[in-house]
Design a protein around this motif. Structure first.
Motif, PDB file in Angstrom:
ATOM      1  N   ARG A   9       0.793  -1.239   0.023  1.00 53.49           N
ATOM      2  CA  ARG A   9       0.055  -0.035  -0.016  1.00 53.49           C
ATOM      3  C   ARG A   9       0.662   1.290  -0.055  1.00 53.49           C
ATOM      4  O   ARG A   9       0.696   2.226  -0.765  1.00 53.49           O
ATOM      5  CB  ARG A   9      -0.890   0.067   1.227  1.00 53.49           C
ATOM      6  CG  ARG A   9      -1.943  -0.948   1.117  1.00 53.49           C
ATOM      7  CD  ARG A   9      -2.703  -1.205   2.691  1.00 53.49           C
ATOM      8  NE  ARG A   9      -3.517  -0.071   2.620  1.00 53.49           N
ATOM      9  CZ  ARG A   9      -3.808   0.700   3.917  1.00 53.49           C
ATOM     10  NH1 ARG A   9      -3.033   0.080   4.962  1.00 53.49           N
ATOM     11  NH2 ARG A   9      -4.692   1.639   3.885  1.00 53.49           N
TER      12      ARG A   9
ATOM     13  N   GLY B 138       0.984   3.866  -2.875  1.00 56.62           N
ATOM     14  CA  GLY B 138       0.606   5.248  -2.634  1.00 56.62           C
ATOM     15  C   GLY B 138       1.685   6.222  -3.146  1.00 56.62           C
ATOM     16  O   GLY B 138       1.497   7.324  -3.587  1.00 56.62           O
TER      17      GLY B 138
ATOM     18  N   TYR C 167      -0.206   7.381   6.627  1.00 57.25           N
ATOM     19  CA  TYR C 167      -1.599   7.006   6.566  1.00 57.25           C
ATOM     20  C   TYR C 167      -2.100   7.573   5.152  1.00 57.25           C
ATOM     21  O   TYR C 167      -2.765   7.089   4.594  1.00 57.25           O
ATOM     22  CB  TYR C 167      -2.584   7.483   7.490  1.00 57.25           C
ATOM     23  CG  TYR C 167      -1.941   7.007   9.018  1.00 57.25           C
ATOM     24  CD1 TYR C 167      -1.826   5.717   8.996  1.00 57.25           C
ATOM     25  CD2 TYR C 167      -2.270   7.931  10.021  1.00 57.25           C
ATOM     26  CE1 TYR C 167      -1.182   5.200  10.507  1.00 57.25           C
ATOM     27  CE2 TYR C 167      -2.051   7.132  11.381  1.00 57.25           C
ATOM     28  CZ  TYR C 167      -1.406   6.109  11.404  1.00 57.25           C
ATOM     29  OH  TYR C 167      -1.057   5.364  12.787  1.00 57.25           O
TER      30      TYR C 167
ATOM     31  N   GLU D  70      -0.797   5.479   2.201  1.00 52.62           N
ATOM     32  CA  GLU D  70      -1.230   4.181   2.053  1.00 52.62           C
ATOM     33  C   GLU D  70      -2.853   4.206   1.890  1.00 52.62           C
ATOM     34  O   GLU D  70      -3.339   3.455   1.062  1.00 52.62           O
ATOM     35  CB  GLU D  70      -1.085   3.531   3.667  1.00 52.62           C
ATOM     36  CG  GLU D  70       0.362   3.022   3.728  1.00 52.62           C
ATOM     37  CD  GLU D  70       0.580   2.524   5.032  1.00 52.62           C
ATOM     38  OE1 GLU D  70       1.802   1.580   5.003  1.00 52.62           O
ATOM     39  OE2 GLU D  70      -0.380   2.502   6.001  1.00 52.62           O
ATOM     40  N   PHE D  71      -3.557   5.089   2.665  1.00 56.62           N
ATOM     41  CA  PHE D  71      -5.124   4.927   2.391  1.00 56.62           C
ATOM     42  C   PHE D  71      -5.338   6.008   1.101  1.00 56.62           C
ATOM     43  O   PHE D  71      -6.127   5.414   0.460  1.00 56.62           O
ATOM     44  CB  PHE D  71      -5.651   5.729   3.794  1.00 56.62           C
ATOM     45  CG  PHE D  71      -7.347   5.651   3.514  1.00 56.62           C
ATOM     46  CD1 PHE D  71      -8.016   4.331   3.220  1.00 56.62           C
ATOM     47  CD2 PHE D  71      -8.028   6.888   3.570  1.00 56.62           C
ATOM     48  CE1 PHE D  71      -9.359   4.461   2.943  1.00 56.62           C
ATOM     49  CE2 PHE D  71      -9.178   6.963   3.202  1.00 56.62           C
ATOM     50  CZ  PHE D  71      -9.966   5.700   3.057  1.00 56.62           C
ATOM     51  N   GLY D  72      -5.021   7.128   1.302  1.00 58.45           N
ATOM     52  CA  GLY D  72      -5.628   8.219   0.413  1.00 58.45           C
ATOM     53  C   GLY D  72      -5.172   7.870  -1.155  1.00 58.45           C
ATOM     54  O   GLY D  72      -5.887   7.873  -2.105  1.00 58.45           O
TER      55      GLY D  72
ATOM     56  N   ASP E 155      -4.790   3.380  -1.628  1.00 53.96           N
ATOM     57  CA  ASP E 155      -6.145   2.514  -1.814  1.00 53.96           C
ATOM     58  C   ASP E 155      -7.214   3.345  -2.426  1.00 53.96           C
ATOM     59  O   ASP E 155      -7.787   2.751  -3.513  1.00 53.96           O
ATOM     60  CB  ASP E 155      -6.769   2.368  -0.276  1.00 53.96           C
ATOM     61  CG  ASP E 155      -5.998   1.474   0.733  1.00 53.96           C
ATOM     62  OD1 ASP E 155      -5.128   0.757  -0.010  1.00 53.96           O
ATOM     63  OD2 ASP E 155      -6.083   1.654   1.862  1.00 53.96           O
ATOM     64  N   ILE E 156      -7.266   4.513  -2.283  1.00 52.29           N
ATOM     65  CA  ILE E 156      -8.421   5.331  -2.859  1.00 52.29           C
ATOM     66  C   ILE E 156      -8.084   5.523  -4.370  1.00 52.29           C
ATOM     67  O   ILE E 156      -8.686   5.450  -5.371  1.00 52.29           O
ATOM     68  CB  ILE E 156      -9.002   6.436  -2.187  1.00 52.29           C
ATOM     69  CG1 ILE E 156      -9.382   6.234  -0.597  1.00 52.29           C
ATOM     70  CG2 ILE E 156     -10.086   7.214  -2.872  1.00 52.29           C
ATOM     71  CD1 ILE E 156     -10.522   5.085  -0.636  1.00 52.29           C
TER      72      ILE E 156
ATOM     73  N   ARG F 232      -7.660   2.932  -7.096  1.00 56.10           N
ATOM     74  CA  ARG F 232      -8.850   2.221  -7.391  1.00 56.10           C
ATOM     75  C   ARG F 232      -9.038   2.365  -8.933  1.00 56.10           C
ATOM     76  O   ARG F 232      -8.919   3.358  -9.599  1.00 56.10           O
ATOM     77  CB  ARG F 232     -10.189   2.327  -6.710  1.00 56.10           C
ATOM     78  CG  ARG F 232     -10.220   2.327  -5.268  1.00 56.10           C
ATOM     79  CD  ARG F 232     -11.180   2.683  -4.351  1.00 56.10           C
ATOM     80  NE  ARG F 232     -12.333   2.381  -4.886  1.00 56.10           N
ATOM     81  CZ  ARG F 232     -12.953   0.786  -4.785  1.00 56.10           C
ATOM     82  NH1 ARG F 232     -12.264   0.202  -3.801  1.00 56.10           N
ATOM     83  NH2 ARG F 232     -14.116   0.521  -5.169  1.00 56.10           N
TER      84      ARG F 232
END
Length: 135
Positions: free
Chosen positions: A16, A20, A49, A52-54, A57-58, A61
């Motif tokens: 991730r 990212g 974070y 990894e997330f923003g 992951d997002i 997509r």
């Protein structure tokens, strides 16, 4: 194996954090890295974070291309009305992923209907500043 499945499988094998960083670089270039570095002394975990997330992951997509994601982001940040630093980063990112100045201006003007004229005006002023800097 179908191309979408192959791409999803390759993306799952990439961490991730690595995904990212790759996405952030593709979208924001140096400006995005500056944001991450600016968090190093106060909240390095938050930077991780965010990556990894923003972005891992997002933004990674498959459902929307980067141009569409930046239109949505510019619209949201304009509507919020109090996120000028982030809006400026994403205005530059929009240009970086192929949005035209006209598309960006139209996106911001559209927000006058939903977020009000002050939010749209602030967004347009931010766009003027970014456009001048990016010339």
């Amino acid at each position: 194996m179908h191309e979408t499945t192959k791409a999803a499988s390759a993306a799952q094998q990439e961490s991730r954090l690595a995904r990212g960083r790759r996405m952030l670089s593709a979208i924001d270039g140096r400006a995005g890295e500056n944001v991450i570095q600016s968090l190093a002394d106060i909240a390095p975990d938050f930077a991780q974070y965010l990556l990894e997330f923003g972005f891992g992951d997002i933004y990674a997509r498959p459902g929307l291309d980067l141009r569409s994601r930046e239109i949505a982001t510019i619209a949201a940040l304009t509507a919020i009305g109090h996120a000028q630093p982030q809006l400026k980063v994403h205005l530059a990112a929009g240009l970086n992923v192929g949005l035209t100045r006209e598309e960006i201006v139209e996106t911001i003007m559209q927000m006058a209907l939903y977020a009000g004229f002050p939010a749209a005006l602030n967004g347009l002023f931010a766009a003027r500043e970014v456009f001048a800097r990016e010339s």
